[in-house]
Design an enzyme around this catalytic site. Sequence first.
Site, PDB file in Angstrom:
ATOM      1  N   LYS A 147      35.670 -28.656 -28.622  1.00  0.00           N
ATOM      2  CA  LYS A 147      36.150 -29.713 -28.055  1.00  0.00           C
ATOM      3  C   LYS A 147      35.197 -30.854 -28.115  1.00  0.00           C
ATOM      4  CE  LYS A 147      37.294 -31.132 -23.341  1.00  0.00           C
ATOM      5  NZ  LYS A 147      37.859 -30.369 -22.045  1.00  0.00           N
TER       6      LYS A 147
HETATM    7  C1  R5P Z   1      35.092 -31.808 -19.779  1.00  0.00           C
HETATM    8  O1  R5P Z   1      34.185 -30.881 -20.523  1.00  0.00           O
HETATM    9  C2  R5P Z   1      35.600 -31.952 -18.590  1.00  0.00           C
HETATM   10  O2  R5P Z   1      35.398 -31.189 -17.760  1.00  0.00           O
HETATM   11  C3  R5P Z   1      37.174 -32.020 -19.050  1.00  0.00           C
HETATM   12  O3  R5P Z   1      37.778 -30.756 -19.473  1.00  0.00           O
HETATM   13  C4  R5P Z   1      37.213 -32.903 -20.104  1.00  0.00           C
HETATM   14  O4  R5P Z   1      36.720 -34.322 -19.999  1.00  0.00           O
HETATM   15  C5  R5P Z   1      38.936 -33.301 -20.331  1.00  0.00           C
HETATM   16  O5  R5P Z   1      39.527 -34.072 -19.430  1.00  0.00           O
HETATM   17  P1  R5P Z   1      39.605 -35.460 -19.507  1.00  0.00           P
HETATM   18  O6  R5P Z   1      40.797 -35.750 -20.626  1.00  0.00           O
HETATM   19  O7  R5P Z   1      39.876 -36.112 -18.251  1.00  0.00           O
HETATM   20  O8  R5P Z   1      38.316 -36.179 -20.236  1.00  0.00           O
END
Ligand code: R5P
Length: 292
Positions: free
Chosen positions: A205
């Site tokens: 990710k």
């Molecule tokens: C990252 O690892 C965070 O905990 C979230 O899973 C990530 O940032 C995705 O969320 P957002 O789209 O709000 O950034």
Amino acid sequence: MPDQEGLKIAKDYQTEVPFANQGGFHVKGANSLDWGMKKHLTNIFDPESGNTVMFAFDHGYFMGSTAGLERLDLVIPKLMPHIDCLMGTRGALRTCVTPANRKAIALRVSSGTSMLNEDLSHEVVAVDVEDAIRMNADCMAVQTFIGADGQLESLDNLSRVINAGMRYSIPTLGVVAVGKEMERTDRFFKLATRIVAEMGVQMVKTYYCDNFEEVVAACPVPIVVAGGKKLPEDEALTLAYRSIQGGAHGLDMGRNIFQSEHSVEMAQAIRKIVHSGYTDKEAYEFYLDAIH
Ligand code: R5P
């Protein structure tokens, strides 16, 4: 370790050439994995589109109660029909998500910091693989901090989780963190995603960036793109579209879904881009029709 002097700048990404070792399986880099790993990956990545809509609601692991996620028990059920994979902590999943669902589970297993810390890069592995097995997790998510003070321990955490995952056929999701001091350039993301992939994760990710297709080409496992801070809906849909066009195999969005005034319609619009080939413009038109 090679001598770094005189190293050439990597540039031959051949972005137009498809991944060469697909071997008939729909998940990049998973061709040689065993049945159990492939089944978990299939729970996450749709065999038809090859993509996934993850919904990230793990923010509480270091932010506590987050705007839009105050009531996990109310937010998650209404979004559940429109996403493929739930990304959260075991505490949130066990307390606020019914096990009577057919969604994939991306279980956050690293932890150890809070918003009150200046440096967020020091984490531990907080969840045993046995608990991931009990929860029927389809992958275990570990934060990695390449270039940060906590790089070594985060890569140690990552390798422990990958090793445990390999024992029990549970994929690992390597999450590329961007701290205050880290650049958000394609140079950084090429470095970080490739290091994490070579450690042995089954998916990564990361964030969208310029030359994203080169980041994707150089990463031998699927990339899902994090949403980041809340954007106007049309801009978030453009981010989603560009990510998929650039070769991402899904979105792992949080705030751009749960902080939207129309979170359900936003999740539906993202789904159209990820699985149905909608452009950002078409998806935004769908969103506007849906909210009126
Ligand atoms: C990252 O690892 C965070 O905990 C979230 O899973 C990530 O940032 C995705 O969320 P957002 O789209 O709000 O950034």
